[in-house]
Structure formats: C-alpha cells, structure tokens
Design a protein around this motif. Structure first.
Motif, PDB file in Angstrom:
ATOM      1  N   ARG A 596       0.729  -1.111  -0.074  1.00  0.00           N
ATOM      2  CA  ARG A 596       0.133  -0.007  -0.064  1.00  0.00           C
ATOM      3  C   ARG A 596       0.850   1.342   0.043  1.00  0.00           C
ATOM      4  NH1 ARG A 596      -2.973  -3.275   3.802  1.00  0.00           N
ATOM      5  NH2 ARG A 596      -2.069  -2.228   5.274  1.00  0.00           N
ATOM      6  N   ALA A 597       1.909   1.238   0.799  1.00  0.00           N
ATOM      7  CA  ALA A 597       2.946   2.425   0.875  1.00  0.00           C
ATOM      8  C   ALA A 597       3.651   2.614  -0.687  1.00  0.00           C
ATOM      9  CB  ALA A 597       3.842   2.266   1.831  1.00  0.00           C
ATOM     10  N   LEU A 598       3.875   1.695  -1.070  1.00  0.00           N
ATOM     11  CA  LEU A 598       4.550   1.844  -2.299  1.00  0.00           C
ATOM     12  C   LEU A 598       3.520   2.238  -3.560  1.00  0.00           C
ATOM     13  CD1 LEU A 598       6.828  -1.464  -2.560  1.00  0.00           C
ATOM     14  CD2 LEU A 598       7.645   0.748  -2.221  1.00  0.00           C
ATOM     15  N   ARG A 600       0.997   4.218  -2.624  1.00  0.00           N
ATOM     16  CA  ARG A 600       1.120   5.755  -2.382  1.00  0.00           C
ATOM     17  C   ARG A 600       1.964   6.443  -3.109  1.00  0.00           C
ATOM     18  NH1 ARG A 600      -0.878   3.754   2.427  1.00  0.00           N
ATOM     19  NH2 ARG A 600       1.203   4.062   3.366  1.00  0.00           N
ATOM     20  N   LEU A 601       3.460   6.046  -2.907  1.00  0.00           N
ATOM     21  CA  LEU A 601       4.186   6.915  -3.562  1.00  0.00           C
ATOM     22  C   LEU A 601       4.281   6.710  -5.227  1.00  0.00           C
ATOM     23  CD1 LEU A 601       7.440   5.271  -1.514  1.00  0.00           C
ATOM     24  CD2 LEU A 601       6.411   7.651  -1.401  1.00  0.00           C
ATOM     25  N   ALA A 602       3.937   5.509  -5.827  1.00  0.00           N
ATOM     26  CA  ALA A 602       3.864   5.732  -7.229  1.00  0.00           C
ATOM     27  C   ALA A 602       2.548   6.530  -7.507  1.00  0.00           C
ATOM     28  CB  ALA A 602       3.271   4.068  -7.736  1.00  0.00           C
ATOM     29  N   ARG A 603       1.633   6.767  -6.798  1.00  0.00           N
ATOM     30  CA  ARG A 603       0.562   7.781  -7.436  1.00  0.00           C
ATOM     31  C   ARG A 603       1.019   9.456  -7.271  1.00  0.00           C
ATOM     32  NH1 ARG A 603      -2.875   4.553  -4.036  1.00  0.00           N
ATOM     33  NH2 ARG A 603      -2.723   6.151  -2.434  1.00  0.00           N
ATOM     34  N   ARG A 604       2.125   9.546  -6.434  1.00  0.00           N
ATOM     35  CA  ARG A 604       2.373  11.178  -6.128  1.00  0.00           C
ATOM     36  C   ARG A 604       2.652  11.659  -7.654  1.00  0.00           C
ATOM     37  NH1 ARG A 604       5.757  11.396  -0.603  1.00  0.00           N
ATOM     38  NH2 ARG A 604       4.006  10.927   0.872  1.00  0.00           N
ATOM     39  N   GLN A 616       9.392  15.359 -15.361  1.00  0.00           N
ATOM     40  CA  GLN A 616       9.887  14.090 -15.082  1.00  0.00           C
ATOM     41  C   GLN A 616      10.584  13.370 -16.251  1.00  0.00           C
ATOM     42  OE1 GLN A 616       6.238  12.221 -13.822  1.00  0.00           O
ATOM     43  NE2 GLN A 616       5.984  13.651 -12.154  1.00  0.00           N
TER      44      GLN A 616
END
Length: 632
Positions: A596-598, A600-604, A616
């Motif tokens: 889940r944490a990964l 969230r980071l991938a959605r930023r 980017q």
C-alpha cells in the motif's frame, strides 16, 4: 445327442431352481415335479450312456466347459440318476405336507444336477463348477432343518472339512496351467503334464478326492453329516457326493500311475480306511452312525481299486454299494421316523414289526457283508484280484476289511431281527447324529412310494451281481476302457465267501455281548478314532488362538499406534495454530502494508499536468545520460 447331454444336466438344475425359488406355494406339487424330472433325467442318462457323445462350450480363453458321457462317465451318470429317482420316490411319501417340500425337493434336484455335471465333466473348469455347486447344495441339505443348532453346526463341519480338501483341485488346475499346457485341463490328458508339475497336480487331485470321499484322515465329517434327513443321507452318502472322490480317482487312474507314487498312496489309504472305519462301524450303537462308518469303509475299497488299477472292480463296487447303501439308509430313516428310535438296542425287533422294511434291510446288509451271490461279494473279489496282483500285503489288508464288513453288517441285522425286549430303551440325547426325523409315532404302514423304492433298490442289489460274470464284466470293462485287468481265481471267490459267511455266523452268535477288544480300542472306535478331536486340537484351536493373537495385536498395537499418530497430529496442528499463525498473519499483513505504501508513492507523480510529466521525462533522460557517460 449333444442336445440330450445338455438336457441331462440342465433339466434337474432348472426344475430345482424353480422349486426352490418359488417356495412354499409349490409344496403340494413339488414331489410330483421332482419325481417326473428325475424319471426324465434317468431316461436321458441311459440314452447318453448308450450313445456316448461329448459337447463343449467356450468359457474362458483356451479353457472350455466340456461334458461327455463316454468311458466311466456313462455308467456313473446312470447310477446317480437311478438312485436319485429311488430316493425321491421314497421322499414323496416320507416328507410330510407340513414340511417345506418345495425347498427340499428343489435342493435335491439341484444337488443331482451338480453331481451329473461332476461325473460328465471332461475339463477341469467344468469339474470345478460341478464340484463346488455339489458341495454348496450338500451343505444346504445336511442343514435342511436349519432351526436345529446341532444340525446347522454339523452342516458347517461337513462343508468346511470337504471345502478345505477341495482346494486340492485348484492346486491341480494351477499346476496344469503353470506347466504351460492348457490342454492339460482336459481330464483325459492330465497325465501328460510334465514333472515337477505332475506331482503337484497328483497331490491336489488325491487330497480333494480323499476329502470328498471321507477317507482317512477326513472321515469324521461323514459322522456329523448324519444329522441331515435320512433321504439326504441315502442320496449323498451312497452314490453321489461321498463317492465322487473315488469316482475321480478311478477315472484319473492313468494320472496316479504316471506320478509313480499316487497309485500306491491311494491304494494303501483306501485299504487303511476300509479296515479302520470298518472297526469304527462295529463299535457303533446308532444305526445311522454304523451306516456312515460303513460308507467310509466300503468307499475305501473303491479307492483301493483305483490305486491297484482295478477300475472295473471299483466301478462295480461303486454301483453295487450305491444300491445297497441307499436302501439301508432309507429303511433306517423309515424306522427312525416310525419308532422314534435310532440306537440299535432301541430298534430291536424293528424288522419283525415292519416286514417289508426288514426284508429290504436284510438284502442290503447281506450285500454289505459280502455274502454270495449278492453284488458286493462279486465286486469286492474283482477289485481284490487287482490288489493281489499289486501286492499280497494289500490283498491281505483288503480281505481283512471284507471280514470286518461282514461283522458290522450282521451286527445290525441281529438287532433289528431279535424279538423286542419287555422294556423299550429310551432314545439317548444327541450324542449320535441323525435323530431328528420327526416325533415318535409308533409303527406305521410303509407308504406305497416307499415300498416301491425299497423293492426297486433290493432288486438292483441282487441283479447287479450279474455284471461280475465273465461276459457282462468284459462288456463293462470295454465300456469304461479298462481291459486287461486281473480277474479273481476260483479259490479267491471261495476264500472270500467262506470268510464272509464265517464272520457273519460269528457275529450273529456273539449277539450283543461286550466287544472282545480292549476297552480303550472300543472307546476310540466308538468315537470315530478321535479324528475330529485331533483335527480340532492340531488345526482348529491353534488357528483360533492365532486369530485371537492377531486380533489382540490389531487392537493393542496397530489400533493404539494409529490412535497415537492421530493424537500427535492433532496436537501438532494445535501448536502450529497457536505459534505460527501470528507470525504468518503478521508477515502477510506487513507485505500488504508495504504494497500500500509503495502504491501511494507511485501515485504522487501522477498529477495529470503536462509540464510535470515533461519535467519528469527530462530528469529521467538526464539521469540516463549521466549513467551512460559514467559507464563508458
């Protein structure tokens, strides 16, 4: 002709099946149906014997089902059919309307059909099928009064004993197949099987034959079989089941000779049985037990004949014994029902009170005694001539057994013809088998069917002596393929006749006095030499103890082991549930949290703005270019 041969075995089997299956609804018609069927079977047997033929039907690959009425099979089929008819005629008047007549007559026909399959079989598969079905129906007939526990137990003893010996036939079939000769399963080619399979095959045949014919050491089962109805004893233990083994040995005499040891073993076993069981018959106090022991002894002569290559004498002995012994059993059964007594002292004077039965029993007993000119005297001398040619010692043993035959036969005659005493002896409790023929009814008139059966069998006992004359004897020998056998000299005939008459006179003069033999010998003979007790001590009890030990091992070791393993598995599962479940659940939950944490980071970076995506991309290309420059 092939149709007649198939009908010979199919007719009694079909009629017996219908009567037994329909049951009590056909009780009224069962005797007439059974007698008519038996008469037709006798006609078919006579035709098949007069015009020999053979038939075959596919059964298994390379193992056909074959029947034939050639050789010894033809006379044997006629004998079986004739005795069956006589016994069923008697039974029509003896088996009352209140009894399950359909079941009785149906089983009798089924047994007769199985016996006809046995005696006409030309291949081992056919022989095995007839042999097995004959044993099964004999069990049902001996235990016909199934509500009597002693009768049911007696049927079980007879069946298990003969069944154990019957395994020899499977051993013989296995040996023939193992020899690689499927043709060896044809009965007339068994002697062609090569050694060592030949010896195994011979041993199996001999064991099965001796067991079925109640020869030593199997004789005790015939004593137990006397619990059955007297018509059953008259059929099974005169011309059918109990002589099937002797018939098989006579038919397979070439096999015995080819083995090199089978003929001697069989001959001496027959002689020993004839002598030992003759002494057992002398010691009996019950008429049916005396007749049972005498059956073992008389069949011993047939077995002796098979071993001494006296096939013609053995065949005539078989036919004469069938008539005499079936007649004796029928008369004994009538007396047992009429007078309510089975012991010899209690039957004292029975022949005087029933003259027809007395005359018939006298003819049968004198023939069993070997008194000339009756049939068993002539037949016995013919087979003893073969024994003399084989071994003088074997002849002496056979002659001694013939003398003992005269003693037990005249002993029975003495009792039934002596005037009855002032006090009638009570029937003892069931130490002697064969007592449950019905309630004591007092002397009663002999039914017409019974008188007809007595007359026919008594006539046969006398008339069969003609077959021992030179001309008819040669014809019989030619018919069964036994030419060139020894014939008795005049001195042999005179010696056996003189010994039989002397022994008969001595037995009559001795009367009911105590036996001159030692008390231990008399007690052992009265108890059938302790054969059943010996079998129980040497085989039955050890096997039962072994079974009990194995059952205890199963309960105390195997069951406990399985239960312990199950309990250990349950405990292991419980420990795993308590100790490992938390760690596994934590690891799974940690992986989920990290995912889940990964996520969230991938959605930023996913903002949806073009300039952000461009920045980017520029950053990514810059990093790649730097890496490329540095790597190079």
């Amino acid at each position: 002709m092939s149709a007649a041969l198939w009908a010979l075995v199919a007719l009694p089997l079909a009629a017996g099946t219908l009567l037994a299956a329909i049951g009590r609804r056909t009780d009224r018609f069962a005797p007439a149906v059974a007698v008519a069927t038996s008469a037709a079977v006798l006609a078919l047997a006579g035709y098949a014997a007069a015009v020999p033929a053979a038939v075959r039907a596919p059964l298994l690959a390379g193992l056909p089902f074959g029947l034939g009425a050639h050789g010894l099979s033809g006379p044997m089929a006629v004998t079986v059919a004739a005795v069956t008819l006589a016994v069923l005629v008697f039974s029509a008047g003896d088996i009352g309307a209140g009894q399950p007549r359909a079941r009785f007559f149906g089983l009798m026909l089924l047994f007769g059909g199985a016996m006809l399959v046995t005696v006409t079989a030309t291949t081992l598969p056919a022989l095995l099928m007839g042999w097995e079905f004959m044993g099964a129906t004999s069990w049902a007939l001996i235990g016909f009064r199934w509500h009597d526990p002693a009768g049911a137990e007696a049927a079980g003893v007879a069946y298990v004993t003969t069944r154990a010996a019957d395994l020899g036939l499977y051993l013989a079939a296995g040996a023939a197949l193992a020899a690689g000769q499927a043709s060896g399963l044809a009965l007339d080619r068994l002697h062609e099987v090569p050694a060592p399979w030949l010896h195994l095959l011979t041993a199996g045949v001999v064991a099965a034959a001796l067991g079925k014919s109640a020869q030593l050491p199997y004789s005790f089962w015939l004593s137990r079989a006397m619990r059955g109805p007297s018509p059953v004893s008259a059929l099974l233990h005169s011309a059918t089941m109990v002589v099937a083994g002797a018939y098989l040995l006579l038919r397979l005499q070439p096999l015995l000779a080819a083995s090199g040891w089978g003929d001697d073993a069989v001959a001496w076993t027959g002689a020993a049985t004839a002598l030992a069981l003759g002494l057992v018959a002398v010691a009996q106090r019950d008429l049916k037990q005396l007749l049972a022991a005498s059956s073992c002894a008389q069949i011993g002569f047939m077995v002796l004949a098979a071993g001494a290559s006296a096939t013609t004498g053995g065949t005539l002995q078989l036919m004469a014994h069938a008539a005499a012994k079936s007649l004796a059993f029928l008369v004994a059964g009538f007396w047992l029902t009429a007078f309510g007594a089975g012991t010899l002292p209690a039957l004292r004077g029975a022949a005087r009170r029933n003259r027809i039965g007395g005359a018939a029993f006298t003819v049968a007993a004198l023939s069993l005694a070997g008194v000339p000119p009756l049939s068993l005297w002539a037949a016995k001398d013919l087979l003893l001539a073969g024994a003399l040619e084989t071994s003088p010692a074997l002849y002496a043993a056979g002659l001694a057994a013939a003398v003992v035959s005269a003693v037990y036969a005249v002993k029975a005659l003495w009792y039934v013809w002596r005037p009855p005493g002032p006090v009638r002896l009570p029937v003892p409790a069931p130490a002697a088998a064969g007592r449950r023929e019905g309630r004591p009814q007092g002397p009663r008139a002999l039914p017409v069917p019974g008188a007809a059966a007595f007359a026919a069998l008594a006539l046969a006992v006398a008339a069969l002596a003609v077959l021992a004359l030179p001309g008819p004897r040669a014809a019989v020998a030619d018919r069964i393929g036994a030419g060139g056998e020894a014939a008795p000299y005049a001195w042999e005939l005179a010696l056996s006749a003189a010994l039989a008459l002397a022994a008969a006179a001595a037995a009559w003069a001795w009367g009911d006095r105590r036996s001159p033999l030692p008390a231990r010998v008399t007690a052992a003979a009265s108890a059938w030499l302790g054969l059943e007790a010996g079998v129980r001590a040497l085989l039955v009890r050890p096997v039962c103890r072994l079974a009990a030990a194995l059952a205890a091992f199963d309960d105390r070791v195997l069951d406990r082991g399985v239960d312990g393993l199950a309990r250990g598995t349950v405990r292991l599962a419980g420990g795993a549930d308590r100790g490992a479940e938390a760690a596994v659940d934590g690891a799974v939950e940690g992986i989920g949290a990290l995912s889940r944490a990964l996520g969230r980071l991938a959605r930023r970076p996913q903002t949806g703005q073009v300039h952000t995506y461009l920045a980017q991309a520029v950053a990514a290309f810059t990093v790649l270019a730097a890496v490329f420059v540095l790597v190079r």
